[in-house]
Design a protein around this motif. Structure first.
Motif, short mmCIF file in Angstrom:
data_model
loop_
_atom_site.label_atom_id
_atom_site.label_comp_id
_atom_site.label_asym_id
_atom_site.label_seq_id
_atom_site.Cartn_x
_atom_site.Cartn_y
_atom_site.Cartn_z
N ASN A 42 -41.64 -49.37 0.89
CA ASN A 42 -40.76 -48.71 1.86
C ASN A 42 -39.68 -47.88 1.16
OD1 ASN A 42 -42.09 -50.08 4.10
ND2 ASN A 42 -41.14 -51.92 3.25
N SER A 43 -38.91 -47.17 1.95
CA SER A 43 -37.91 -46.25 1.43
C SER A 43 -36.75 -46.97 0.76
CB SER A 43 -37.36 -45.39 2.57
OG SER A 43 -36.10 -44.83 2.24
N PRO A 44 -36.49 -46.72 -0.53
CA PRO A 44 -35.33 -47.31 -1.19
C PRO A 44 -34.01 -46.92 -0.52
CG PRO A 44 -36.84 -46.42 -2.81
CD PRO A 44 -37.32 -45.94 -1.46
N VAL A 45 -33.93 -45.69 -0.05
CA VAL A 45 -32.70 -45.24 0.62
C VAL A 45 -32.48 -46.04 1.89
CG1 VAL A 45 -31.59 -43.32 1.81
CG2 VAL A 45 -32.77 -42.91 -0.35
N ALA A 46 -33.53 -46.17 2.70
CA ALA A 46 -33.41 -46.90 3.96
C ALA A 46 -33.11 -48.38 3.72
CB ALA A 46 -34.69 -46.75 4.77
N ILE A 47 -33.71 -48.97 2.70
CA ILE A 47 -33.45 -50.37 2.39
C ILE A 47 -31.99 -50.57 2.01
CG2 ILE A 47 -33.90 -52.18 0.68
CD1 ILE A 47 -36.86 -51.27 0.79
N GLY A 48 -31.46 -49.68 1.18
CA GLY A 48 -30.06 -49.77 0.80
C GLY A 48 -29.14 -49.65 2.00
N LYS A 49 -29.45 -48.73 2.90
CA LYS A 49 -28.64 -48.57 4.11
C LYS A 49 -28.76 -49.77 5.03
CE LYS A 49 -26.91 -44.52 3.21
NZ LYS A 49 -25.44 -44.41 2.90
N ALA A 50 -29.94 -50.37 5.09
CA ALA A 50 -30.13 -51.57 5.91
C ALA A 50 -29.30 -52.73 5.37
CB ALA A 50 -31.61 -51.95 5.95
#
Length: 260
Positions: free
Chosen positions: A203-211
């Motif tokens: 999955n998206s590293p950016v989205a995971i960080g934001k989550a």
């Protein structure tokens, strides 16, 4: 980077950090906390690392607690400074990393060891794991976030009982309480943790960080988690990961996230 008390290795997008003081049951002293901070920071800024796993060396302990000899003669002021520095340098630091952190709990996770595991984003335990916060048996309370994170994970009543009795629970009870996500054998502990890590990496590293930021916001005093979620949701739209993810979905292909 060379360490005295820990080991750090990288393979297939996963950095594994191992606390390596088996003769001390991997107890946390000041030097180990400092080295852990350096290793987690290095992994977090390492462009190829997408998941971090932390575990303990040997079969007996993840971390059996803090090194009591270092603070047995501290004053109240020194004790408060110890807790503040430890929380800032390691426990809060891990919780707020944008890189997901999995605790692979092998054997005893007591006191500061359980607090370290709880600071991670989730936990996998071996079936011989034992967890507890025994600090009140020493005339002190958990000082590295245990009184805050344990109730968040298992509820106030269960946390009060664990803290006040200074008792240990086994891996299956920890699973029932929601303290750990999975239980497996000692032999399969790292394999399962890595398998979960590989699923995360799809999955998206950016989205995971934001989550991670949005979920953590819901547990912070004075912070509106819903407001943080909205801002983080919007920020994702400006990322290359969002463009790749939506394009891949519409083109019916697997996304190749650039991580930015």
């Amino acid at each position: 980077m060379s360490y005295n008390n820990i080991l750090s290795s990288f393979k297939n997008g996963i950095t594994t950090i191992t606390i390596n003081r088996p003769k001390k049951l991997n107890a946390l002293n000041k030097a180990t906390i400092s080295e852990l901070h350096e290793a987690f920071n290095a992994a977090n800024i390492h462009k190829e690392t997408q998941v971090i796993i932390v575990t303990g060396s040997g079969e007996k302990a993840f971390v059996a607690g803090a090194d009591i000899s270092e603070f047995a003669n501290f004053s109240g002021e020194e004790g408060a400074e110890l807790a503040q520095k430890g929380q800032d340098l390691l426990f809060n630091f891990i919780e707020n990393l944008n890189t997901p952190v999995i605790a692979a709990v092998n054997g005893f996770a007591l006191g500061g060891g359980l607090e370290l595991a709880m600071a991670c984003h989730f936990r996998v335990a071996s079936d011989n794991a034992k967890m507890g916060l025994p600090e009140v048996s020493l005339g002190v309370i958990p000082g590295y976030g245990g009184t805050q994170r344990l109730p968040q994970l298992i509820g106030k009543g269960r946390a009060m009982e664990m803290i006040m009795t200074a008792g240990m629970i086994d891996a299956n009870k920890a699973l029932n309480y929601g303290l750990v996500n999975h239980v497996t054998t000692q032999e399969e502990l790292l394999n399962l943790s890595e398998s979960i890590g590989l699923k995360v990496m799809r999955n998206s590293p950016v989205a995971i960080g934001k989550a991670i930021e949005a979920v953590n916001a819901g547990f912070k005093s004075g912070v509106n988690g819903f407001t943080k979620e909205i801002a983080s949701f919007g920020a994702c739209f400006d990322s290359d990961d969002f463009k790749e993810g939506t394009t891949a979905f519409l083109e019916k292909r697997k996304a190749n996230f650039p991580g930015k």
